[in-house]
Write a protein that holds these residues in place. Sequence first.
Motif, PDB file in Angstrom:
ATOM      1  N   SER A 285       0.814  -1.222   0.000  1.00 32.21           N
ATOM      2  CA  SER A 285       0.000   0.000   0.000  1.00 32.21           C
ATOM      3  C   SER A 285       0.844   1.267   0.000  1.00 32.21           C
ATOM      4  CB  SER A 285      -0.941   0.004   1.214  1.00 32.21           C
ATOM      5  OG  SER A 285      -0.226   0.274   2.410  1.00 32.21           O
ATOM      6  N   GLN A 291      -6.153   3.445  -0.803  1.00 31.09           N
ATOM      7  CA  GLN A 291      -7.459   3.340  -1.442  1.00 31.09           C
ATOM      8  C   GLN A 291      -7.439   2.321  -2.573  1.00 31.09           C
ATOM      9  OE1 GLN A 291      -5.451   5.929  -1.378  1.00 31.09           O
ATOM     10  NE2 GLN A 291      -5.508   7.179  -3.233  1.00 31.09           N
ATOM     11  N   ASN A 292      -6.318   2.223  -3.285  1.00 33.88           N
ATOM     12  CA  ASN A 292      -6.219   1.255  -4.384  1.00 33.88           C
ATOM     13  C   ASN A 292      -6.115  -0.177  -3.869  1.00 33.88           C
ATOM     14  OD1 ASN A 292      -6.295   3.214  -6.438  1.00 33.88           O
ATOM     15  ND2 ASN A 292      -4.120   3.652  -6.166  1.00 33.88           N
ATOM     16  N   SER A 398     -15.721   1.853  -2.301  1.00 35.29           N
ATOM     17  CA  SER A 398     -14.282   2.085  -2.427  1.00 35.29           C
ATOM     18  C   SER A 398     -13.955   2.927  -3.666  1.00 35.29           C
ATOM     19  CB  SER A 398     -13.531   0.751  -2.481  1.00 35.29           C
ATOM     20  OG  SER A 398     -13.807   0.037  -3.669  1.00 35.29           O
ATOM     21  N   ARG A 402     -12.142   6.602  -3.466  1.00 39.06           N
ATOM     22  CA  ARG A 402     -10.936   6.944  -4.219  1.00 39.06           C
ATOM     23  C   ARG A 402     -11.161   8.202  -5.059  1.00 39.06           C
ATOM     24  NH1 ARG A 402      -8.216   3.096  -8.774  1.00 39.06           N
ATOM     25  NH2 ARG A 402     -10.230   3.513  -9.767  1.00 39.06           N
ATOM     26  N   LYS A 406      -9.079  11.766  -4.695  1.00 40.74           N
ATOM     27  CA  LYS A 406      -8.416  12.371  -5.856  1.00 40.74           C
ATOM     28  C   LYS A 406      -8.915  13.793  -6.087  1.00 40.74           C
ATOM     29  CE  LYS A 406      -7.408  11.529 -10.745  1.00 40.74           C
ATOM     30  NZ  LYS A 406      -7.627  10.626 -11.907  1.00 40.74           N
TER      31      LYS A 406
END
Length: 425
Positions: A285, A291-292, A398, A402, A406
């Motif tokens: 991570s 988040q990914n 999720s 994200r 961003k």
Amino acid sequence: MKKTKNRWLIALSAIAIHLSIGAAYAYSVYKNPLVDNMGWSESHVTLAFTVMMALAGFTAAFMGNFVERNGPRKSAAVAAVLFGLGQAGSGIAVVLDSSILFIITYGLLSGFGLGIGYISPVSTLVKWFPDRRGLATGMAVLGFGMGALITAPAAAALMESIGISSTFYILGASYFVLMILGASYIAPPKEGWLPDNLKKAAAADEQTIKKDLRQLTANEAIRTKHFWMLWSMMLINTSAGIMMISVASPMAQDIVGLSAAAAAAMVGIMGIFNGGGRLGWAAASDYLGRQNVFIIFFVIQLIAFVTLPMTTNIILFQILIFLVVSCYGGGFSNLPAFIGDLFGTKQLGAIHGYLLTTWSLGGILGPLLVSSIRGSTGSYIPVFYVFLTLISFAFVISLFLRADIKRMRNNEKRNTVYSKGGIPV
């Protein structure tokens, strides 16, 4: 001037604390000796573990502010006293032949110590490793996952040679010493401290340092939609993992015809993936973004829950279960670092505690769903479709989270324009 502590020794101190309290997951080795030798009812013996785990989750949730006020050293020391007394006190309960006292010592005292000990080092680790948050918290939580692997054979050998009560005395004292040693060294860094690599990055270009999205108190954090999005993702991820852990052996025997011995071996390997996932996913991570990684968790589980009802291949079935369990472990190790990214480190311990309510609730929801569905349908197959729906919901959350992160980072860049001299204009 006081010498700056070694941050890797801080990490080792956190591992010592988590390794000790992680011994709680070795409880199954005590079950038969207590029932057979003491004549206690199985329900009373099981209740002690249930009380400890339920109390641990809610203690972690509601003692976060205590940890923030008193600091990691005092909090970890309190945890050492409670957990050590709970374990050693269980030996007294055995000598007195009191299953009620056993529930109080192993269940209540150890549960309080486990909850406080779990969150005590986390916010401190995040502050010492701004460049490797995932790796740092992953190491500590890996210690928690590996505690049972060390304790189980040690406790079994001790009970065989010196008896049940003496085993609890020795292990309780050992946990206390290990936790106190960890507590004696752990401390937060000075305000504004940075590791050498980030100092060099800051000197070269301030914008290379990725800042937290914001700095919020616990009360401010729980009023944001991001808190509840992360809470929902953790609840579903935790429920799916605990569901799989709770019925993996009978499920594998029922669906793909795995033998009892092979299913037992599979459960052992699951422990490796649970622990390894905590470190591996957390370290990843730092490069992929928290988040990914959560999005990857849900993609893996979507594939797993679509495939599991249809597969008859024993190897593929087990691989999919191992992957789901690794995502379960990875969720816990990524959580503290993700909290730091979203809400800062001002009151990370308290926010972490609130989010760990998903640990207790997931421990109830996952097994309850699988037992209810299995009981009413006589099959495990519908379980996969129920969790497929839940994971789909978490996956959508999720993606929104994200996108929100961003958007907020892009707005921050647009709102802060630097001149060549580094002065906002």
